[in-house]
Design a protein around this motif. Structure first.
Motif, PDB file in Angstrom:
ATOM      1  N   ARG A 128       0.828  -1.213   0.000  1.00 24.05           N
ATOM      2  CA  ARG A 128       0.000   0.000   0.000  1.00 24.05           C
ATOM      3  C   ARG A 128       0.862   1.264   0.000  1.00 24.05           C
ATOM      4  O   ARG A 128       0.557   2.228  -0.711  1.00 24.05           O
ATOM      5  N   VAL A 129       1.928   1.274   0.796  1.00 21.69           N
ATOM      6  CA  VAL A 129       2.797   2.449   0.862  1.00 21.69           C
ATOM      7  C   VAL A 129       3.455   2.689  -0.494  1.00 21.69           C
ATOM      8  O   VAL A 129       3.520   3.827  -0.973  1.00 21.69           O
ATOM      9  N   GLY A 130       3.920   1.624  -1.130  1.00 26.71           N
ATOM     10  CA  GLY A 130       4.538   1.760  -2.446  1.00 26.71           C
ATOM     11  C   GLY A 130       3.569   2.302  -3.478  1.00 26.71           C
ATOM     12  O   GLY A 130       3.922   3.190  -4.279  1.00 26.71           O
ATOM     13  N   SER A 131       2.335   1.814  -3.458  1.00 32.99           N
ATOM     14  CA  SER A 131       1.323   2.269  -4.423  1.00 32.99           C
ATOM     15  C   SER A 131       0.990   3.740  -4.237  1.00 32.99           C
ATOM     16  O   SER A 131       0.887   4.496  -5.201  1.00 32.99           O
ATOM     17  N   VAL A 132       0.836   4.165  -2.962  1.00 31.77           N
ATOM     18  CA  VAL A 132       0.436   5.544  -2.721  1.00 31.77           C
ATOM     19  C   VAL A 132       1.594   6.508  -2.964  1.00 31.77           C
ATOM     20  O   VAL A 132       1.387   7.663  -3.370  1.00 31.77           O
ATOM     21  N   LEU A 133       2.834   6.059  -2.761  1.00 26.88           N
ATOM     22  CA  LEU A 133       3.986   6.898  -3.102  1.00 26.88           C
ATOM     23  C   LEU A 133       4.042   7.144  -4.602  1.00 26.88           C
ATOM     24  O   LEU A 133       4.365   8.248  -5.054  1.00 26.88           O
ATOM     25  N   ASP A 134       3.726   6.115  -5.392  1.00 27.83           N
ATOM     26  CA  ASP A 134       3.646   6.293  -6.845  1.00 27.83           C
ATOM     27  C   ASP A 134       2.543   7.285  -7.191  1.00 27.83           C
ATOM     28  O   ASP A 134       2.716   8.153  -8.051  1.00 27.83           O
ATOM     29  N   LEU A 135       1.418   7.170  -6.497  1.00 25.00           N
ATOM     30  CA  LEU A 135       0.263   8.022  -6.777  1.00 25.00           C
ATOM     31  C   LEU A 135       0.589   9.499  -6.557  1.00 25.00           C
ATOM     32  O   LEU A 135       0.205  10.359  -7.356  1.00 25.00           O
ATOM     33  N   VAL A 136       1.315   9.805  -5.484  1.00 26.10           N
ATOM     34  CA  VAL A 136       1.637  11.211  -5.172  1.00 26.10           C
ATOM     35  C   VAL A 136       3.000  11.616  -5.739  1.00 26.10           C
ATOM     36  O   VAL A 136       3.520  12.677  -5.417  1.00 26.10           O
ATOM     37  N   VAL A 157       3.109  13.970   1.254  1.00 24.25           N
ATOM     38  CA  VAL A 157       3.205  12.913   2.260  1.00 24.25           C
ATOM     39  C   VAL A 157       1.931  12.885   3.103  1.00 24.25           C
ATOM     40  O   VAL A 157       1.377  11.810   3.399  1.00 24.25           O
ATOM     41  N   ALA A 158       1.450  14.067   3.505  1.00 26.09           N
ATOM     42  CA  ALA A 158       0.209  14.136   4.287  1.00 26.09           C
ATOM     43  C   ALA A 158      -0.962  13.564   3.493  1.00 26.09           C
ATOM     44  O   ALA A 158      -1.817  12.852   4.051  1.00 26.09           O
ATOM     45  N   LEU A 159      -1.025  13.863   2.202  1.00 27.36           N
ATOM     46  CA  LEU A 159      -2.080  13.302   1.349  1.00 27.36           C
ATOM     47  C   LEU A 159      -1.951  11.793   1.246  1.00 27.36           C
ATOM     48  O   LEU A 159      -2.949  11.057   1.333  1.00 27.36           O
ATOM     49  N   ALA A 160      -0.717  11.315   1.057  1.00 27.40           N
ATOM     50  CA  ALA A 160      -0.490   9.871   0.950  1.00 27.40           C
ATOM     51  C   ALA A 160      -0.904   9.165   2.234  1.00 27.40           C
ATOM     52  O   ALA A 160      -1.516   8.081   2.211  1.00 27.40           O
ATOM     53  N   ARG A 161      -0.569   9.765   3.384  1.00 26.32           N
ATOM     54  CA  ARG A 161      -0.924   9.166   4.679  1.00 26.32           C
ATOM     55  C   ARG A 161      -2.448   9.052   4.829  1.00 26.32           C
ATOM     56  O   ARG A 161      -2.956   8.084   5.406  1.00 26.32           O
ATOM     57  N   ALA A 162      -3.171  10.034   4.294  1.00 27.22           N
ATOM     58  CA  ALA A 162      -4.625   9.993   4.368  1.00 27.22           C
ATOM     59  C   ALA A 162      -5.221   8.997   3.378  1.00 27.22           C
ATOM     60  O   ALA A 162      -6.186   8.289   3.685  1.00 27.22           O
ATOM     61  N   LEU A 191      -3.896  18.007  -6.910  1.00 29.59           N
ATOM     62  CA  LEU A 191      -5.040  17.549  -6.121  1.00 29.59           C
ATOM     63  C   LEU A 191      -6.182  17.092  -7.025  1.00 29.59           C
ATOM     64  O   LEU A 191      -6.825  16.068  -6.771  1.00 29.59           O
ATOM     65  N   LYS A 192      -6.431  17.848  -8.074  1.00 28.14           N
ATOM     66  CA  LYS A 192      -7.483  17.465  -9.008  1.00 28.14           C
ATOM     67  C   LYS A 192      -7.141  16.137  -9.687  1.00 28.14           C
ATOM     68  O   LYS A 192      -8.003  15.257  -9.842  1.00 28.14           O
ATOM     69  N   ARG A 193      -5.875  15.972 -10.060  1.00 35.38           N
ATOM     70  CA  ARG A 193      -5.451  14.708 -10.678  1.00 35.38           C
ATOM     71  C   ARG A 193      -5.632  13.545  -9.702  1.00 35.38           C
ATOM     72  O   ARG A 193      -6.130  12.473 -10.081  1.00 35.38           O
ATOM     73  N   LEU A 194      -5.245  13.754  -8.450  1.00 33.07           N
ATOM     74  CA  LEU A 194      -5.387  12.699  -7.449  1.00 33.07           C
ATOM     75  C   LEU A 194      -6.832  12.267  -7.289  1.00 33.07           C
ATOM     76  O   LEU A 194      -7.138  11.069  -7.228  1.00 33.07           O
ATOM     77  N   GLN A 195      -7.738  13.243  -7.207  1.00 34.33           N
ATOM     78  CA  GLN A 195      -9.145  12.894  -7.036  1.00 34.33           C
ATOM     79  C   GLN A 195      -9.652  12.066  -8.209  1.00 34.33           C
ATOM     80  O   GLN A 195     -10.378  11.080  -8.035  1.00 34.33           O
ATOM     81  N   GLN A 196      -9.275  12.448  -9.413  1.00 34.92           N
ATOM     82  CA  GLN A 196      -9.723  11.717 -10.594  1.00 34.92           C
ATOM     83  C   GLN A 196      -9.137  10.306 -10.628  1.00 34.92           C
ATOM     84  O   GLN A 196      -9.809   9.366 -11.066  1.00 34.92           O
ATOM     85  N   GLU A 197      -7.907  10.137 -10.146  1.00 33.37           N
ATOM     86  CA  GLU A 197      -7.276   8.814 -10.171  1.00 33.37           C
ATOM     87  C   GLU A 197      -7.852   7.884  -9.112  1.00 33.37           C
ATOM     88  O   GLU A 197      -8.097   6.712  -9.387  1.00 33.37           O
ATOM     89  N   VAL A 198      -8.052   8.389  -7.886  1.00 27.84           N
ATOM     90  CA  VAL A 198      -8.550   7.497  -6.832  1.00 27.84           C
ATOM     91  C   VAL A 198     -10.068   7.361  -6.873  1.00 27.84           C
ATOM     92  O   VAL A 198     -10.615   6.366  -6.381  1.00 27.84           O
ATOM     93  N   GLY A 199     -10.763   8.345  -7.449  1.00 24.16           N
ATOM     94  CA  GLY A 199     -12.203   8.237  -7.672  1.00 24.16           C
ATOM     95  C   GLY A 199     -13.059   8.246  -6.426  1.00 24.16           C
ATOM     96  O   GLY A 199     -14.144   7.663  -6.405  1.00 24.16           O
ATOM     97  N   ILE A 200     -12.580   8.917  -5.364  1.00 25.47           N
ATOM     98  CA  ILE A 200     -13.390   9.030  -4.146  1.00 25.47           C
ATOM     99  C   ILE A 200     -13.848  10.473  -3.968  1.00 25.47           C
ATOM    100  O   ILE A 200     -13.493  11.354  -4.742  1.00 25.47           O
TER     101      ILE A 200
END
Length: 376
Positions: A128-136, A157-162, A191-200
């Protein structure tokens, strides 16, 4: 929120797949209603709570998170009533303006902290940590200390932790406020890219209208604990529900006006300097007073021809500022008020401070807002 907006929310709830619902929520601090009978629904979208200081937006975020209780109403997340559920049992995480990273832990340690509390396996945590580091976009930084990171990297990092805990809702309380202007604009896109990628669902609190316009799928504008208008950014910009919203979202010219008559072409208006104008919009009571609103980019100005009679608005160029792709003019009116006009570079007529100009706009570009009546 208007009845039309409420009905629209009900009719689209199923197709949007609402994740967060607030139903007639009210929260008092002493005798003051910080949140006053608010009903709204958020799907898997970037949803901003926008308003001035004291409007109730942060209180609303705290209510969703469970950090603040309510006096009336219901909070529903992912179809479950969580009104009395404590924060740690709600499927949402919060990112604050202060990132609160643990200085003694590495980047990976900070991100994995919540997962270790859940007693997940080492392999699952690493994955999970590896995946979210790639995401951010922080792959390779897992062993670094927070002290070695820039402000923007600390925020990631704060976003990844959440996000690593896979919440159904991510709550963000002005997380960009501490960043400089250039970094802030870059993180808006991230932030907009992150929302579109995680879809929450991202629920974002801000007082910065430009930030809300850039990132949001929808915006709820708040004032005095109430939701004033909900809609997509362009719709709110083009169709503000009140003079307050017109002035708060973007820049507006607001001129004192009185309704002279109503006809099929729109509303006939007398402006304070004595000029006449026509605006589009819903019928208004003859004799009612209020404000005429027109955006600076819709204002047309031209050097005044003294031989041309008319009852239109006139003014004098007070100042001008070249902005690159456009020029901004400040126009002084006869009643000592002023207007702002913005011209793009297609205009070839030169105007200088002191020039007298005629002022006009397309009727569809102007709105009339009756004066608000204070409650007794």
């Amino acid at each position: 929120m208007t009845e039309t907006q409420t009905l629209a929310h009900k009719s689209t709830r199923q197709e949007r797949g609402d994740v967060v619902e607030l139903r007639e929520v009210t929260k008092y601090y002493g005798a003051t209603a910080a949140v006053d009978n608010v009903t709204l629904a958020v799907g898997a979208e970037f949803y901003s709570l926008l308003g001035p200081s004291g409007s109730g937006k942060t209180s609303l975020l705290r209510i969703i998170a469970g950090f603040a209780g309510i006096d009336r109403g219901q909070v529903v997340i992912a179809g479950k009533d969580v009104t009395r559920v404590p924060p740690y049992r709600r499927p949402c995480n919060t990112v604050f303006q202060q990132y609160a990273l643990f200085p003694h832990l590495s980047v990976a340690g900070n991100i994995a902290f919540g997962l270790k509390e859940e007693k997940l396996s080492k392999m699952e945590i690493q994955s999970r940590v590896g995946s979210v580091l790639d995401l951010v976009q922080l792959a390779g930084a897992e062993k670094r200390s927070p002290r070695e990171l820039s402000g923007g990297q600390q925020q990631r990092v704060a976003l990844a932790r959440a996000l690593v805990k896979r919440p159904k809702v991510l709550l963000l309380d002005e997380p960009l406020a501490a960043l400089d202007a250039k970094l802030r604009k870059g993180m808006q896109i991230e932030l907009k890219r992150l929302q579109q990628e995680v879809g929450i669902s991202f629920v974002y609190v801000t007082h910065d209208q430009e930030e809300a316009l850039v990132m949001s799928d929808r915006i709820a504008i708040m004032r005095g604990g109430k939701v004033q208008q909900i809609g997509e950014p362009q719709h709110i910009y083009d169709n503000p529900a009140s003079a307050f919203i017109a002035d708060f979202i973007g820049q507006s010219n607001l001129l004192a006006a009185e309704v002279l008559g109503v006809h099929m072409g729109g509303i006939a208006i007398r402006l304070q300097p004595g000029a006449l104008a026509t605006v589009s919009g819903p019928p208004a009571k003859i004799g009612s007073k209020g404000r005429l609103m027109v955006r600076p980019e819709d204002v047309k100005i031209a050097r005044l021809d003294a031989s041309e009679p008319g009852d239109g608005l006139v003014g004098r160029v007070k100042s001008q500022a070249f902005l690159g792709s456009s020029t901004r003019f400040e126009i002084a009116l006869p009643d000592h008020s002023q207007m702002i006009a913005v011209r793009d570079r297609s205009h070839t007529e030169r105007l200088d401070p002191g020039d007298e100009v005629s002022i006009s706009w397309p009727p569809r570009a102007a709105r009339f807002f009756p004066d608000e009546v204070s409650a007794p």
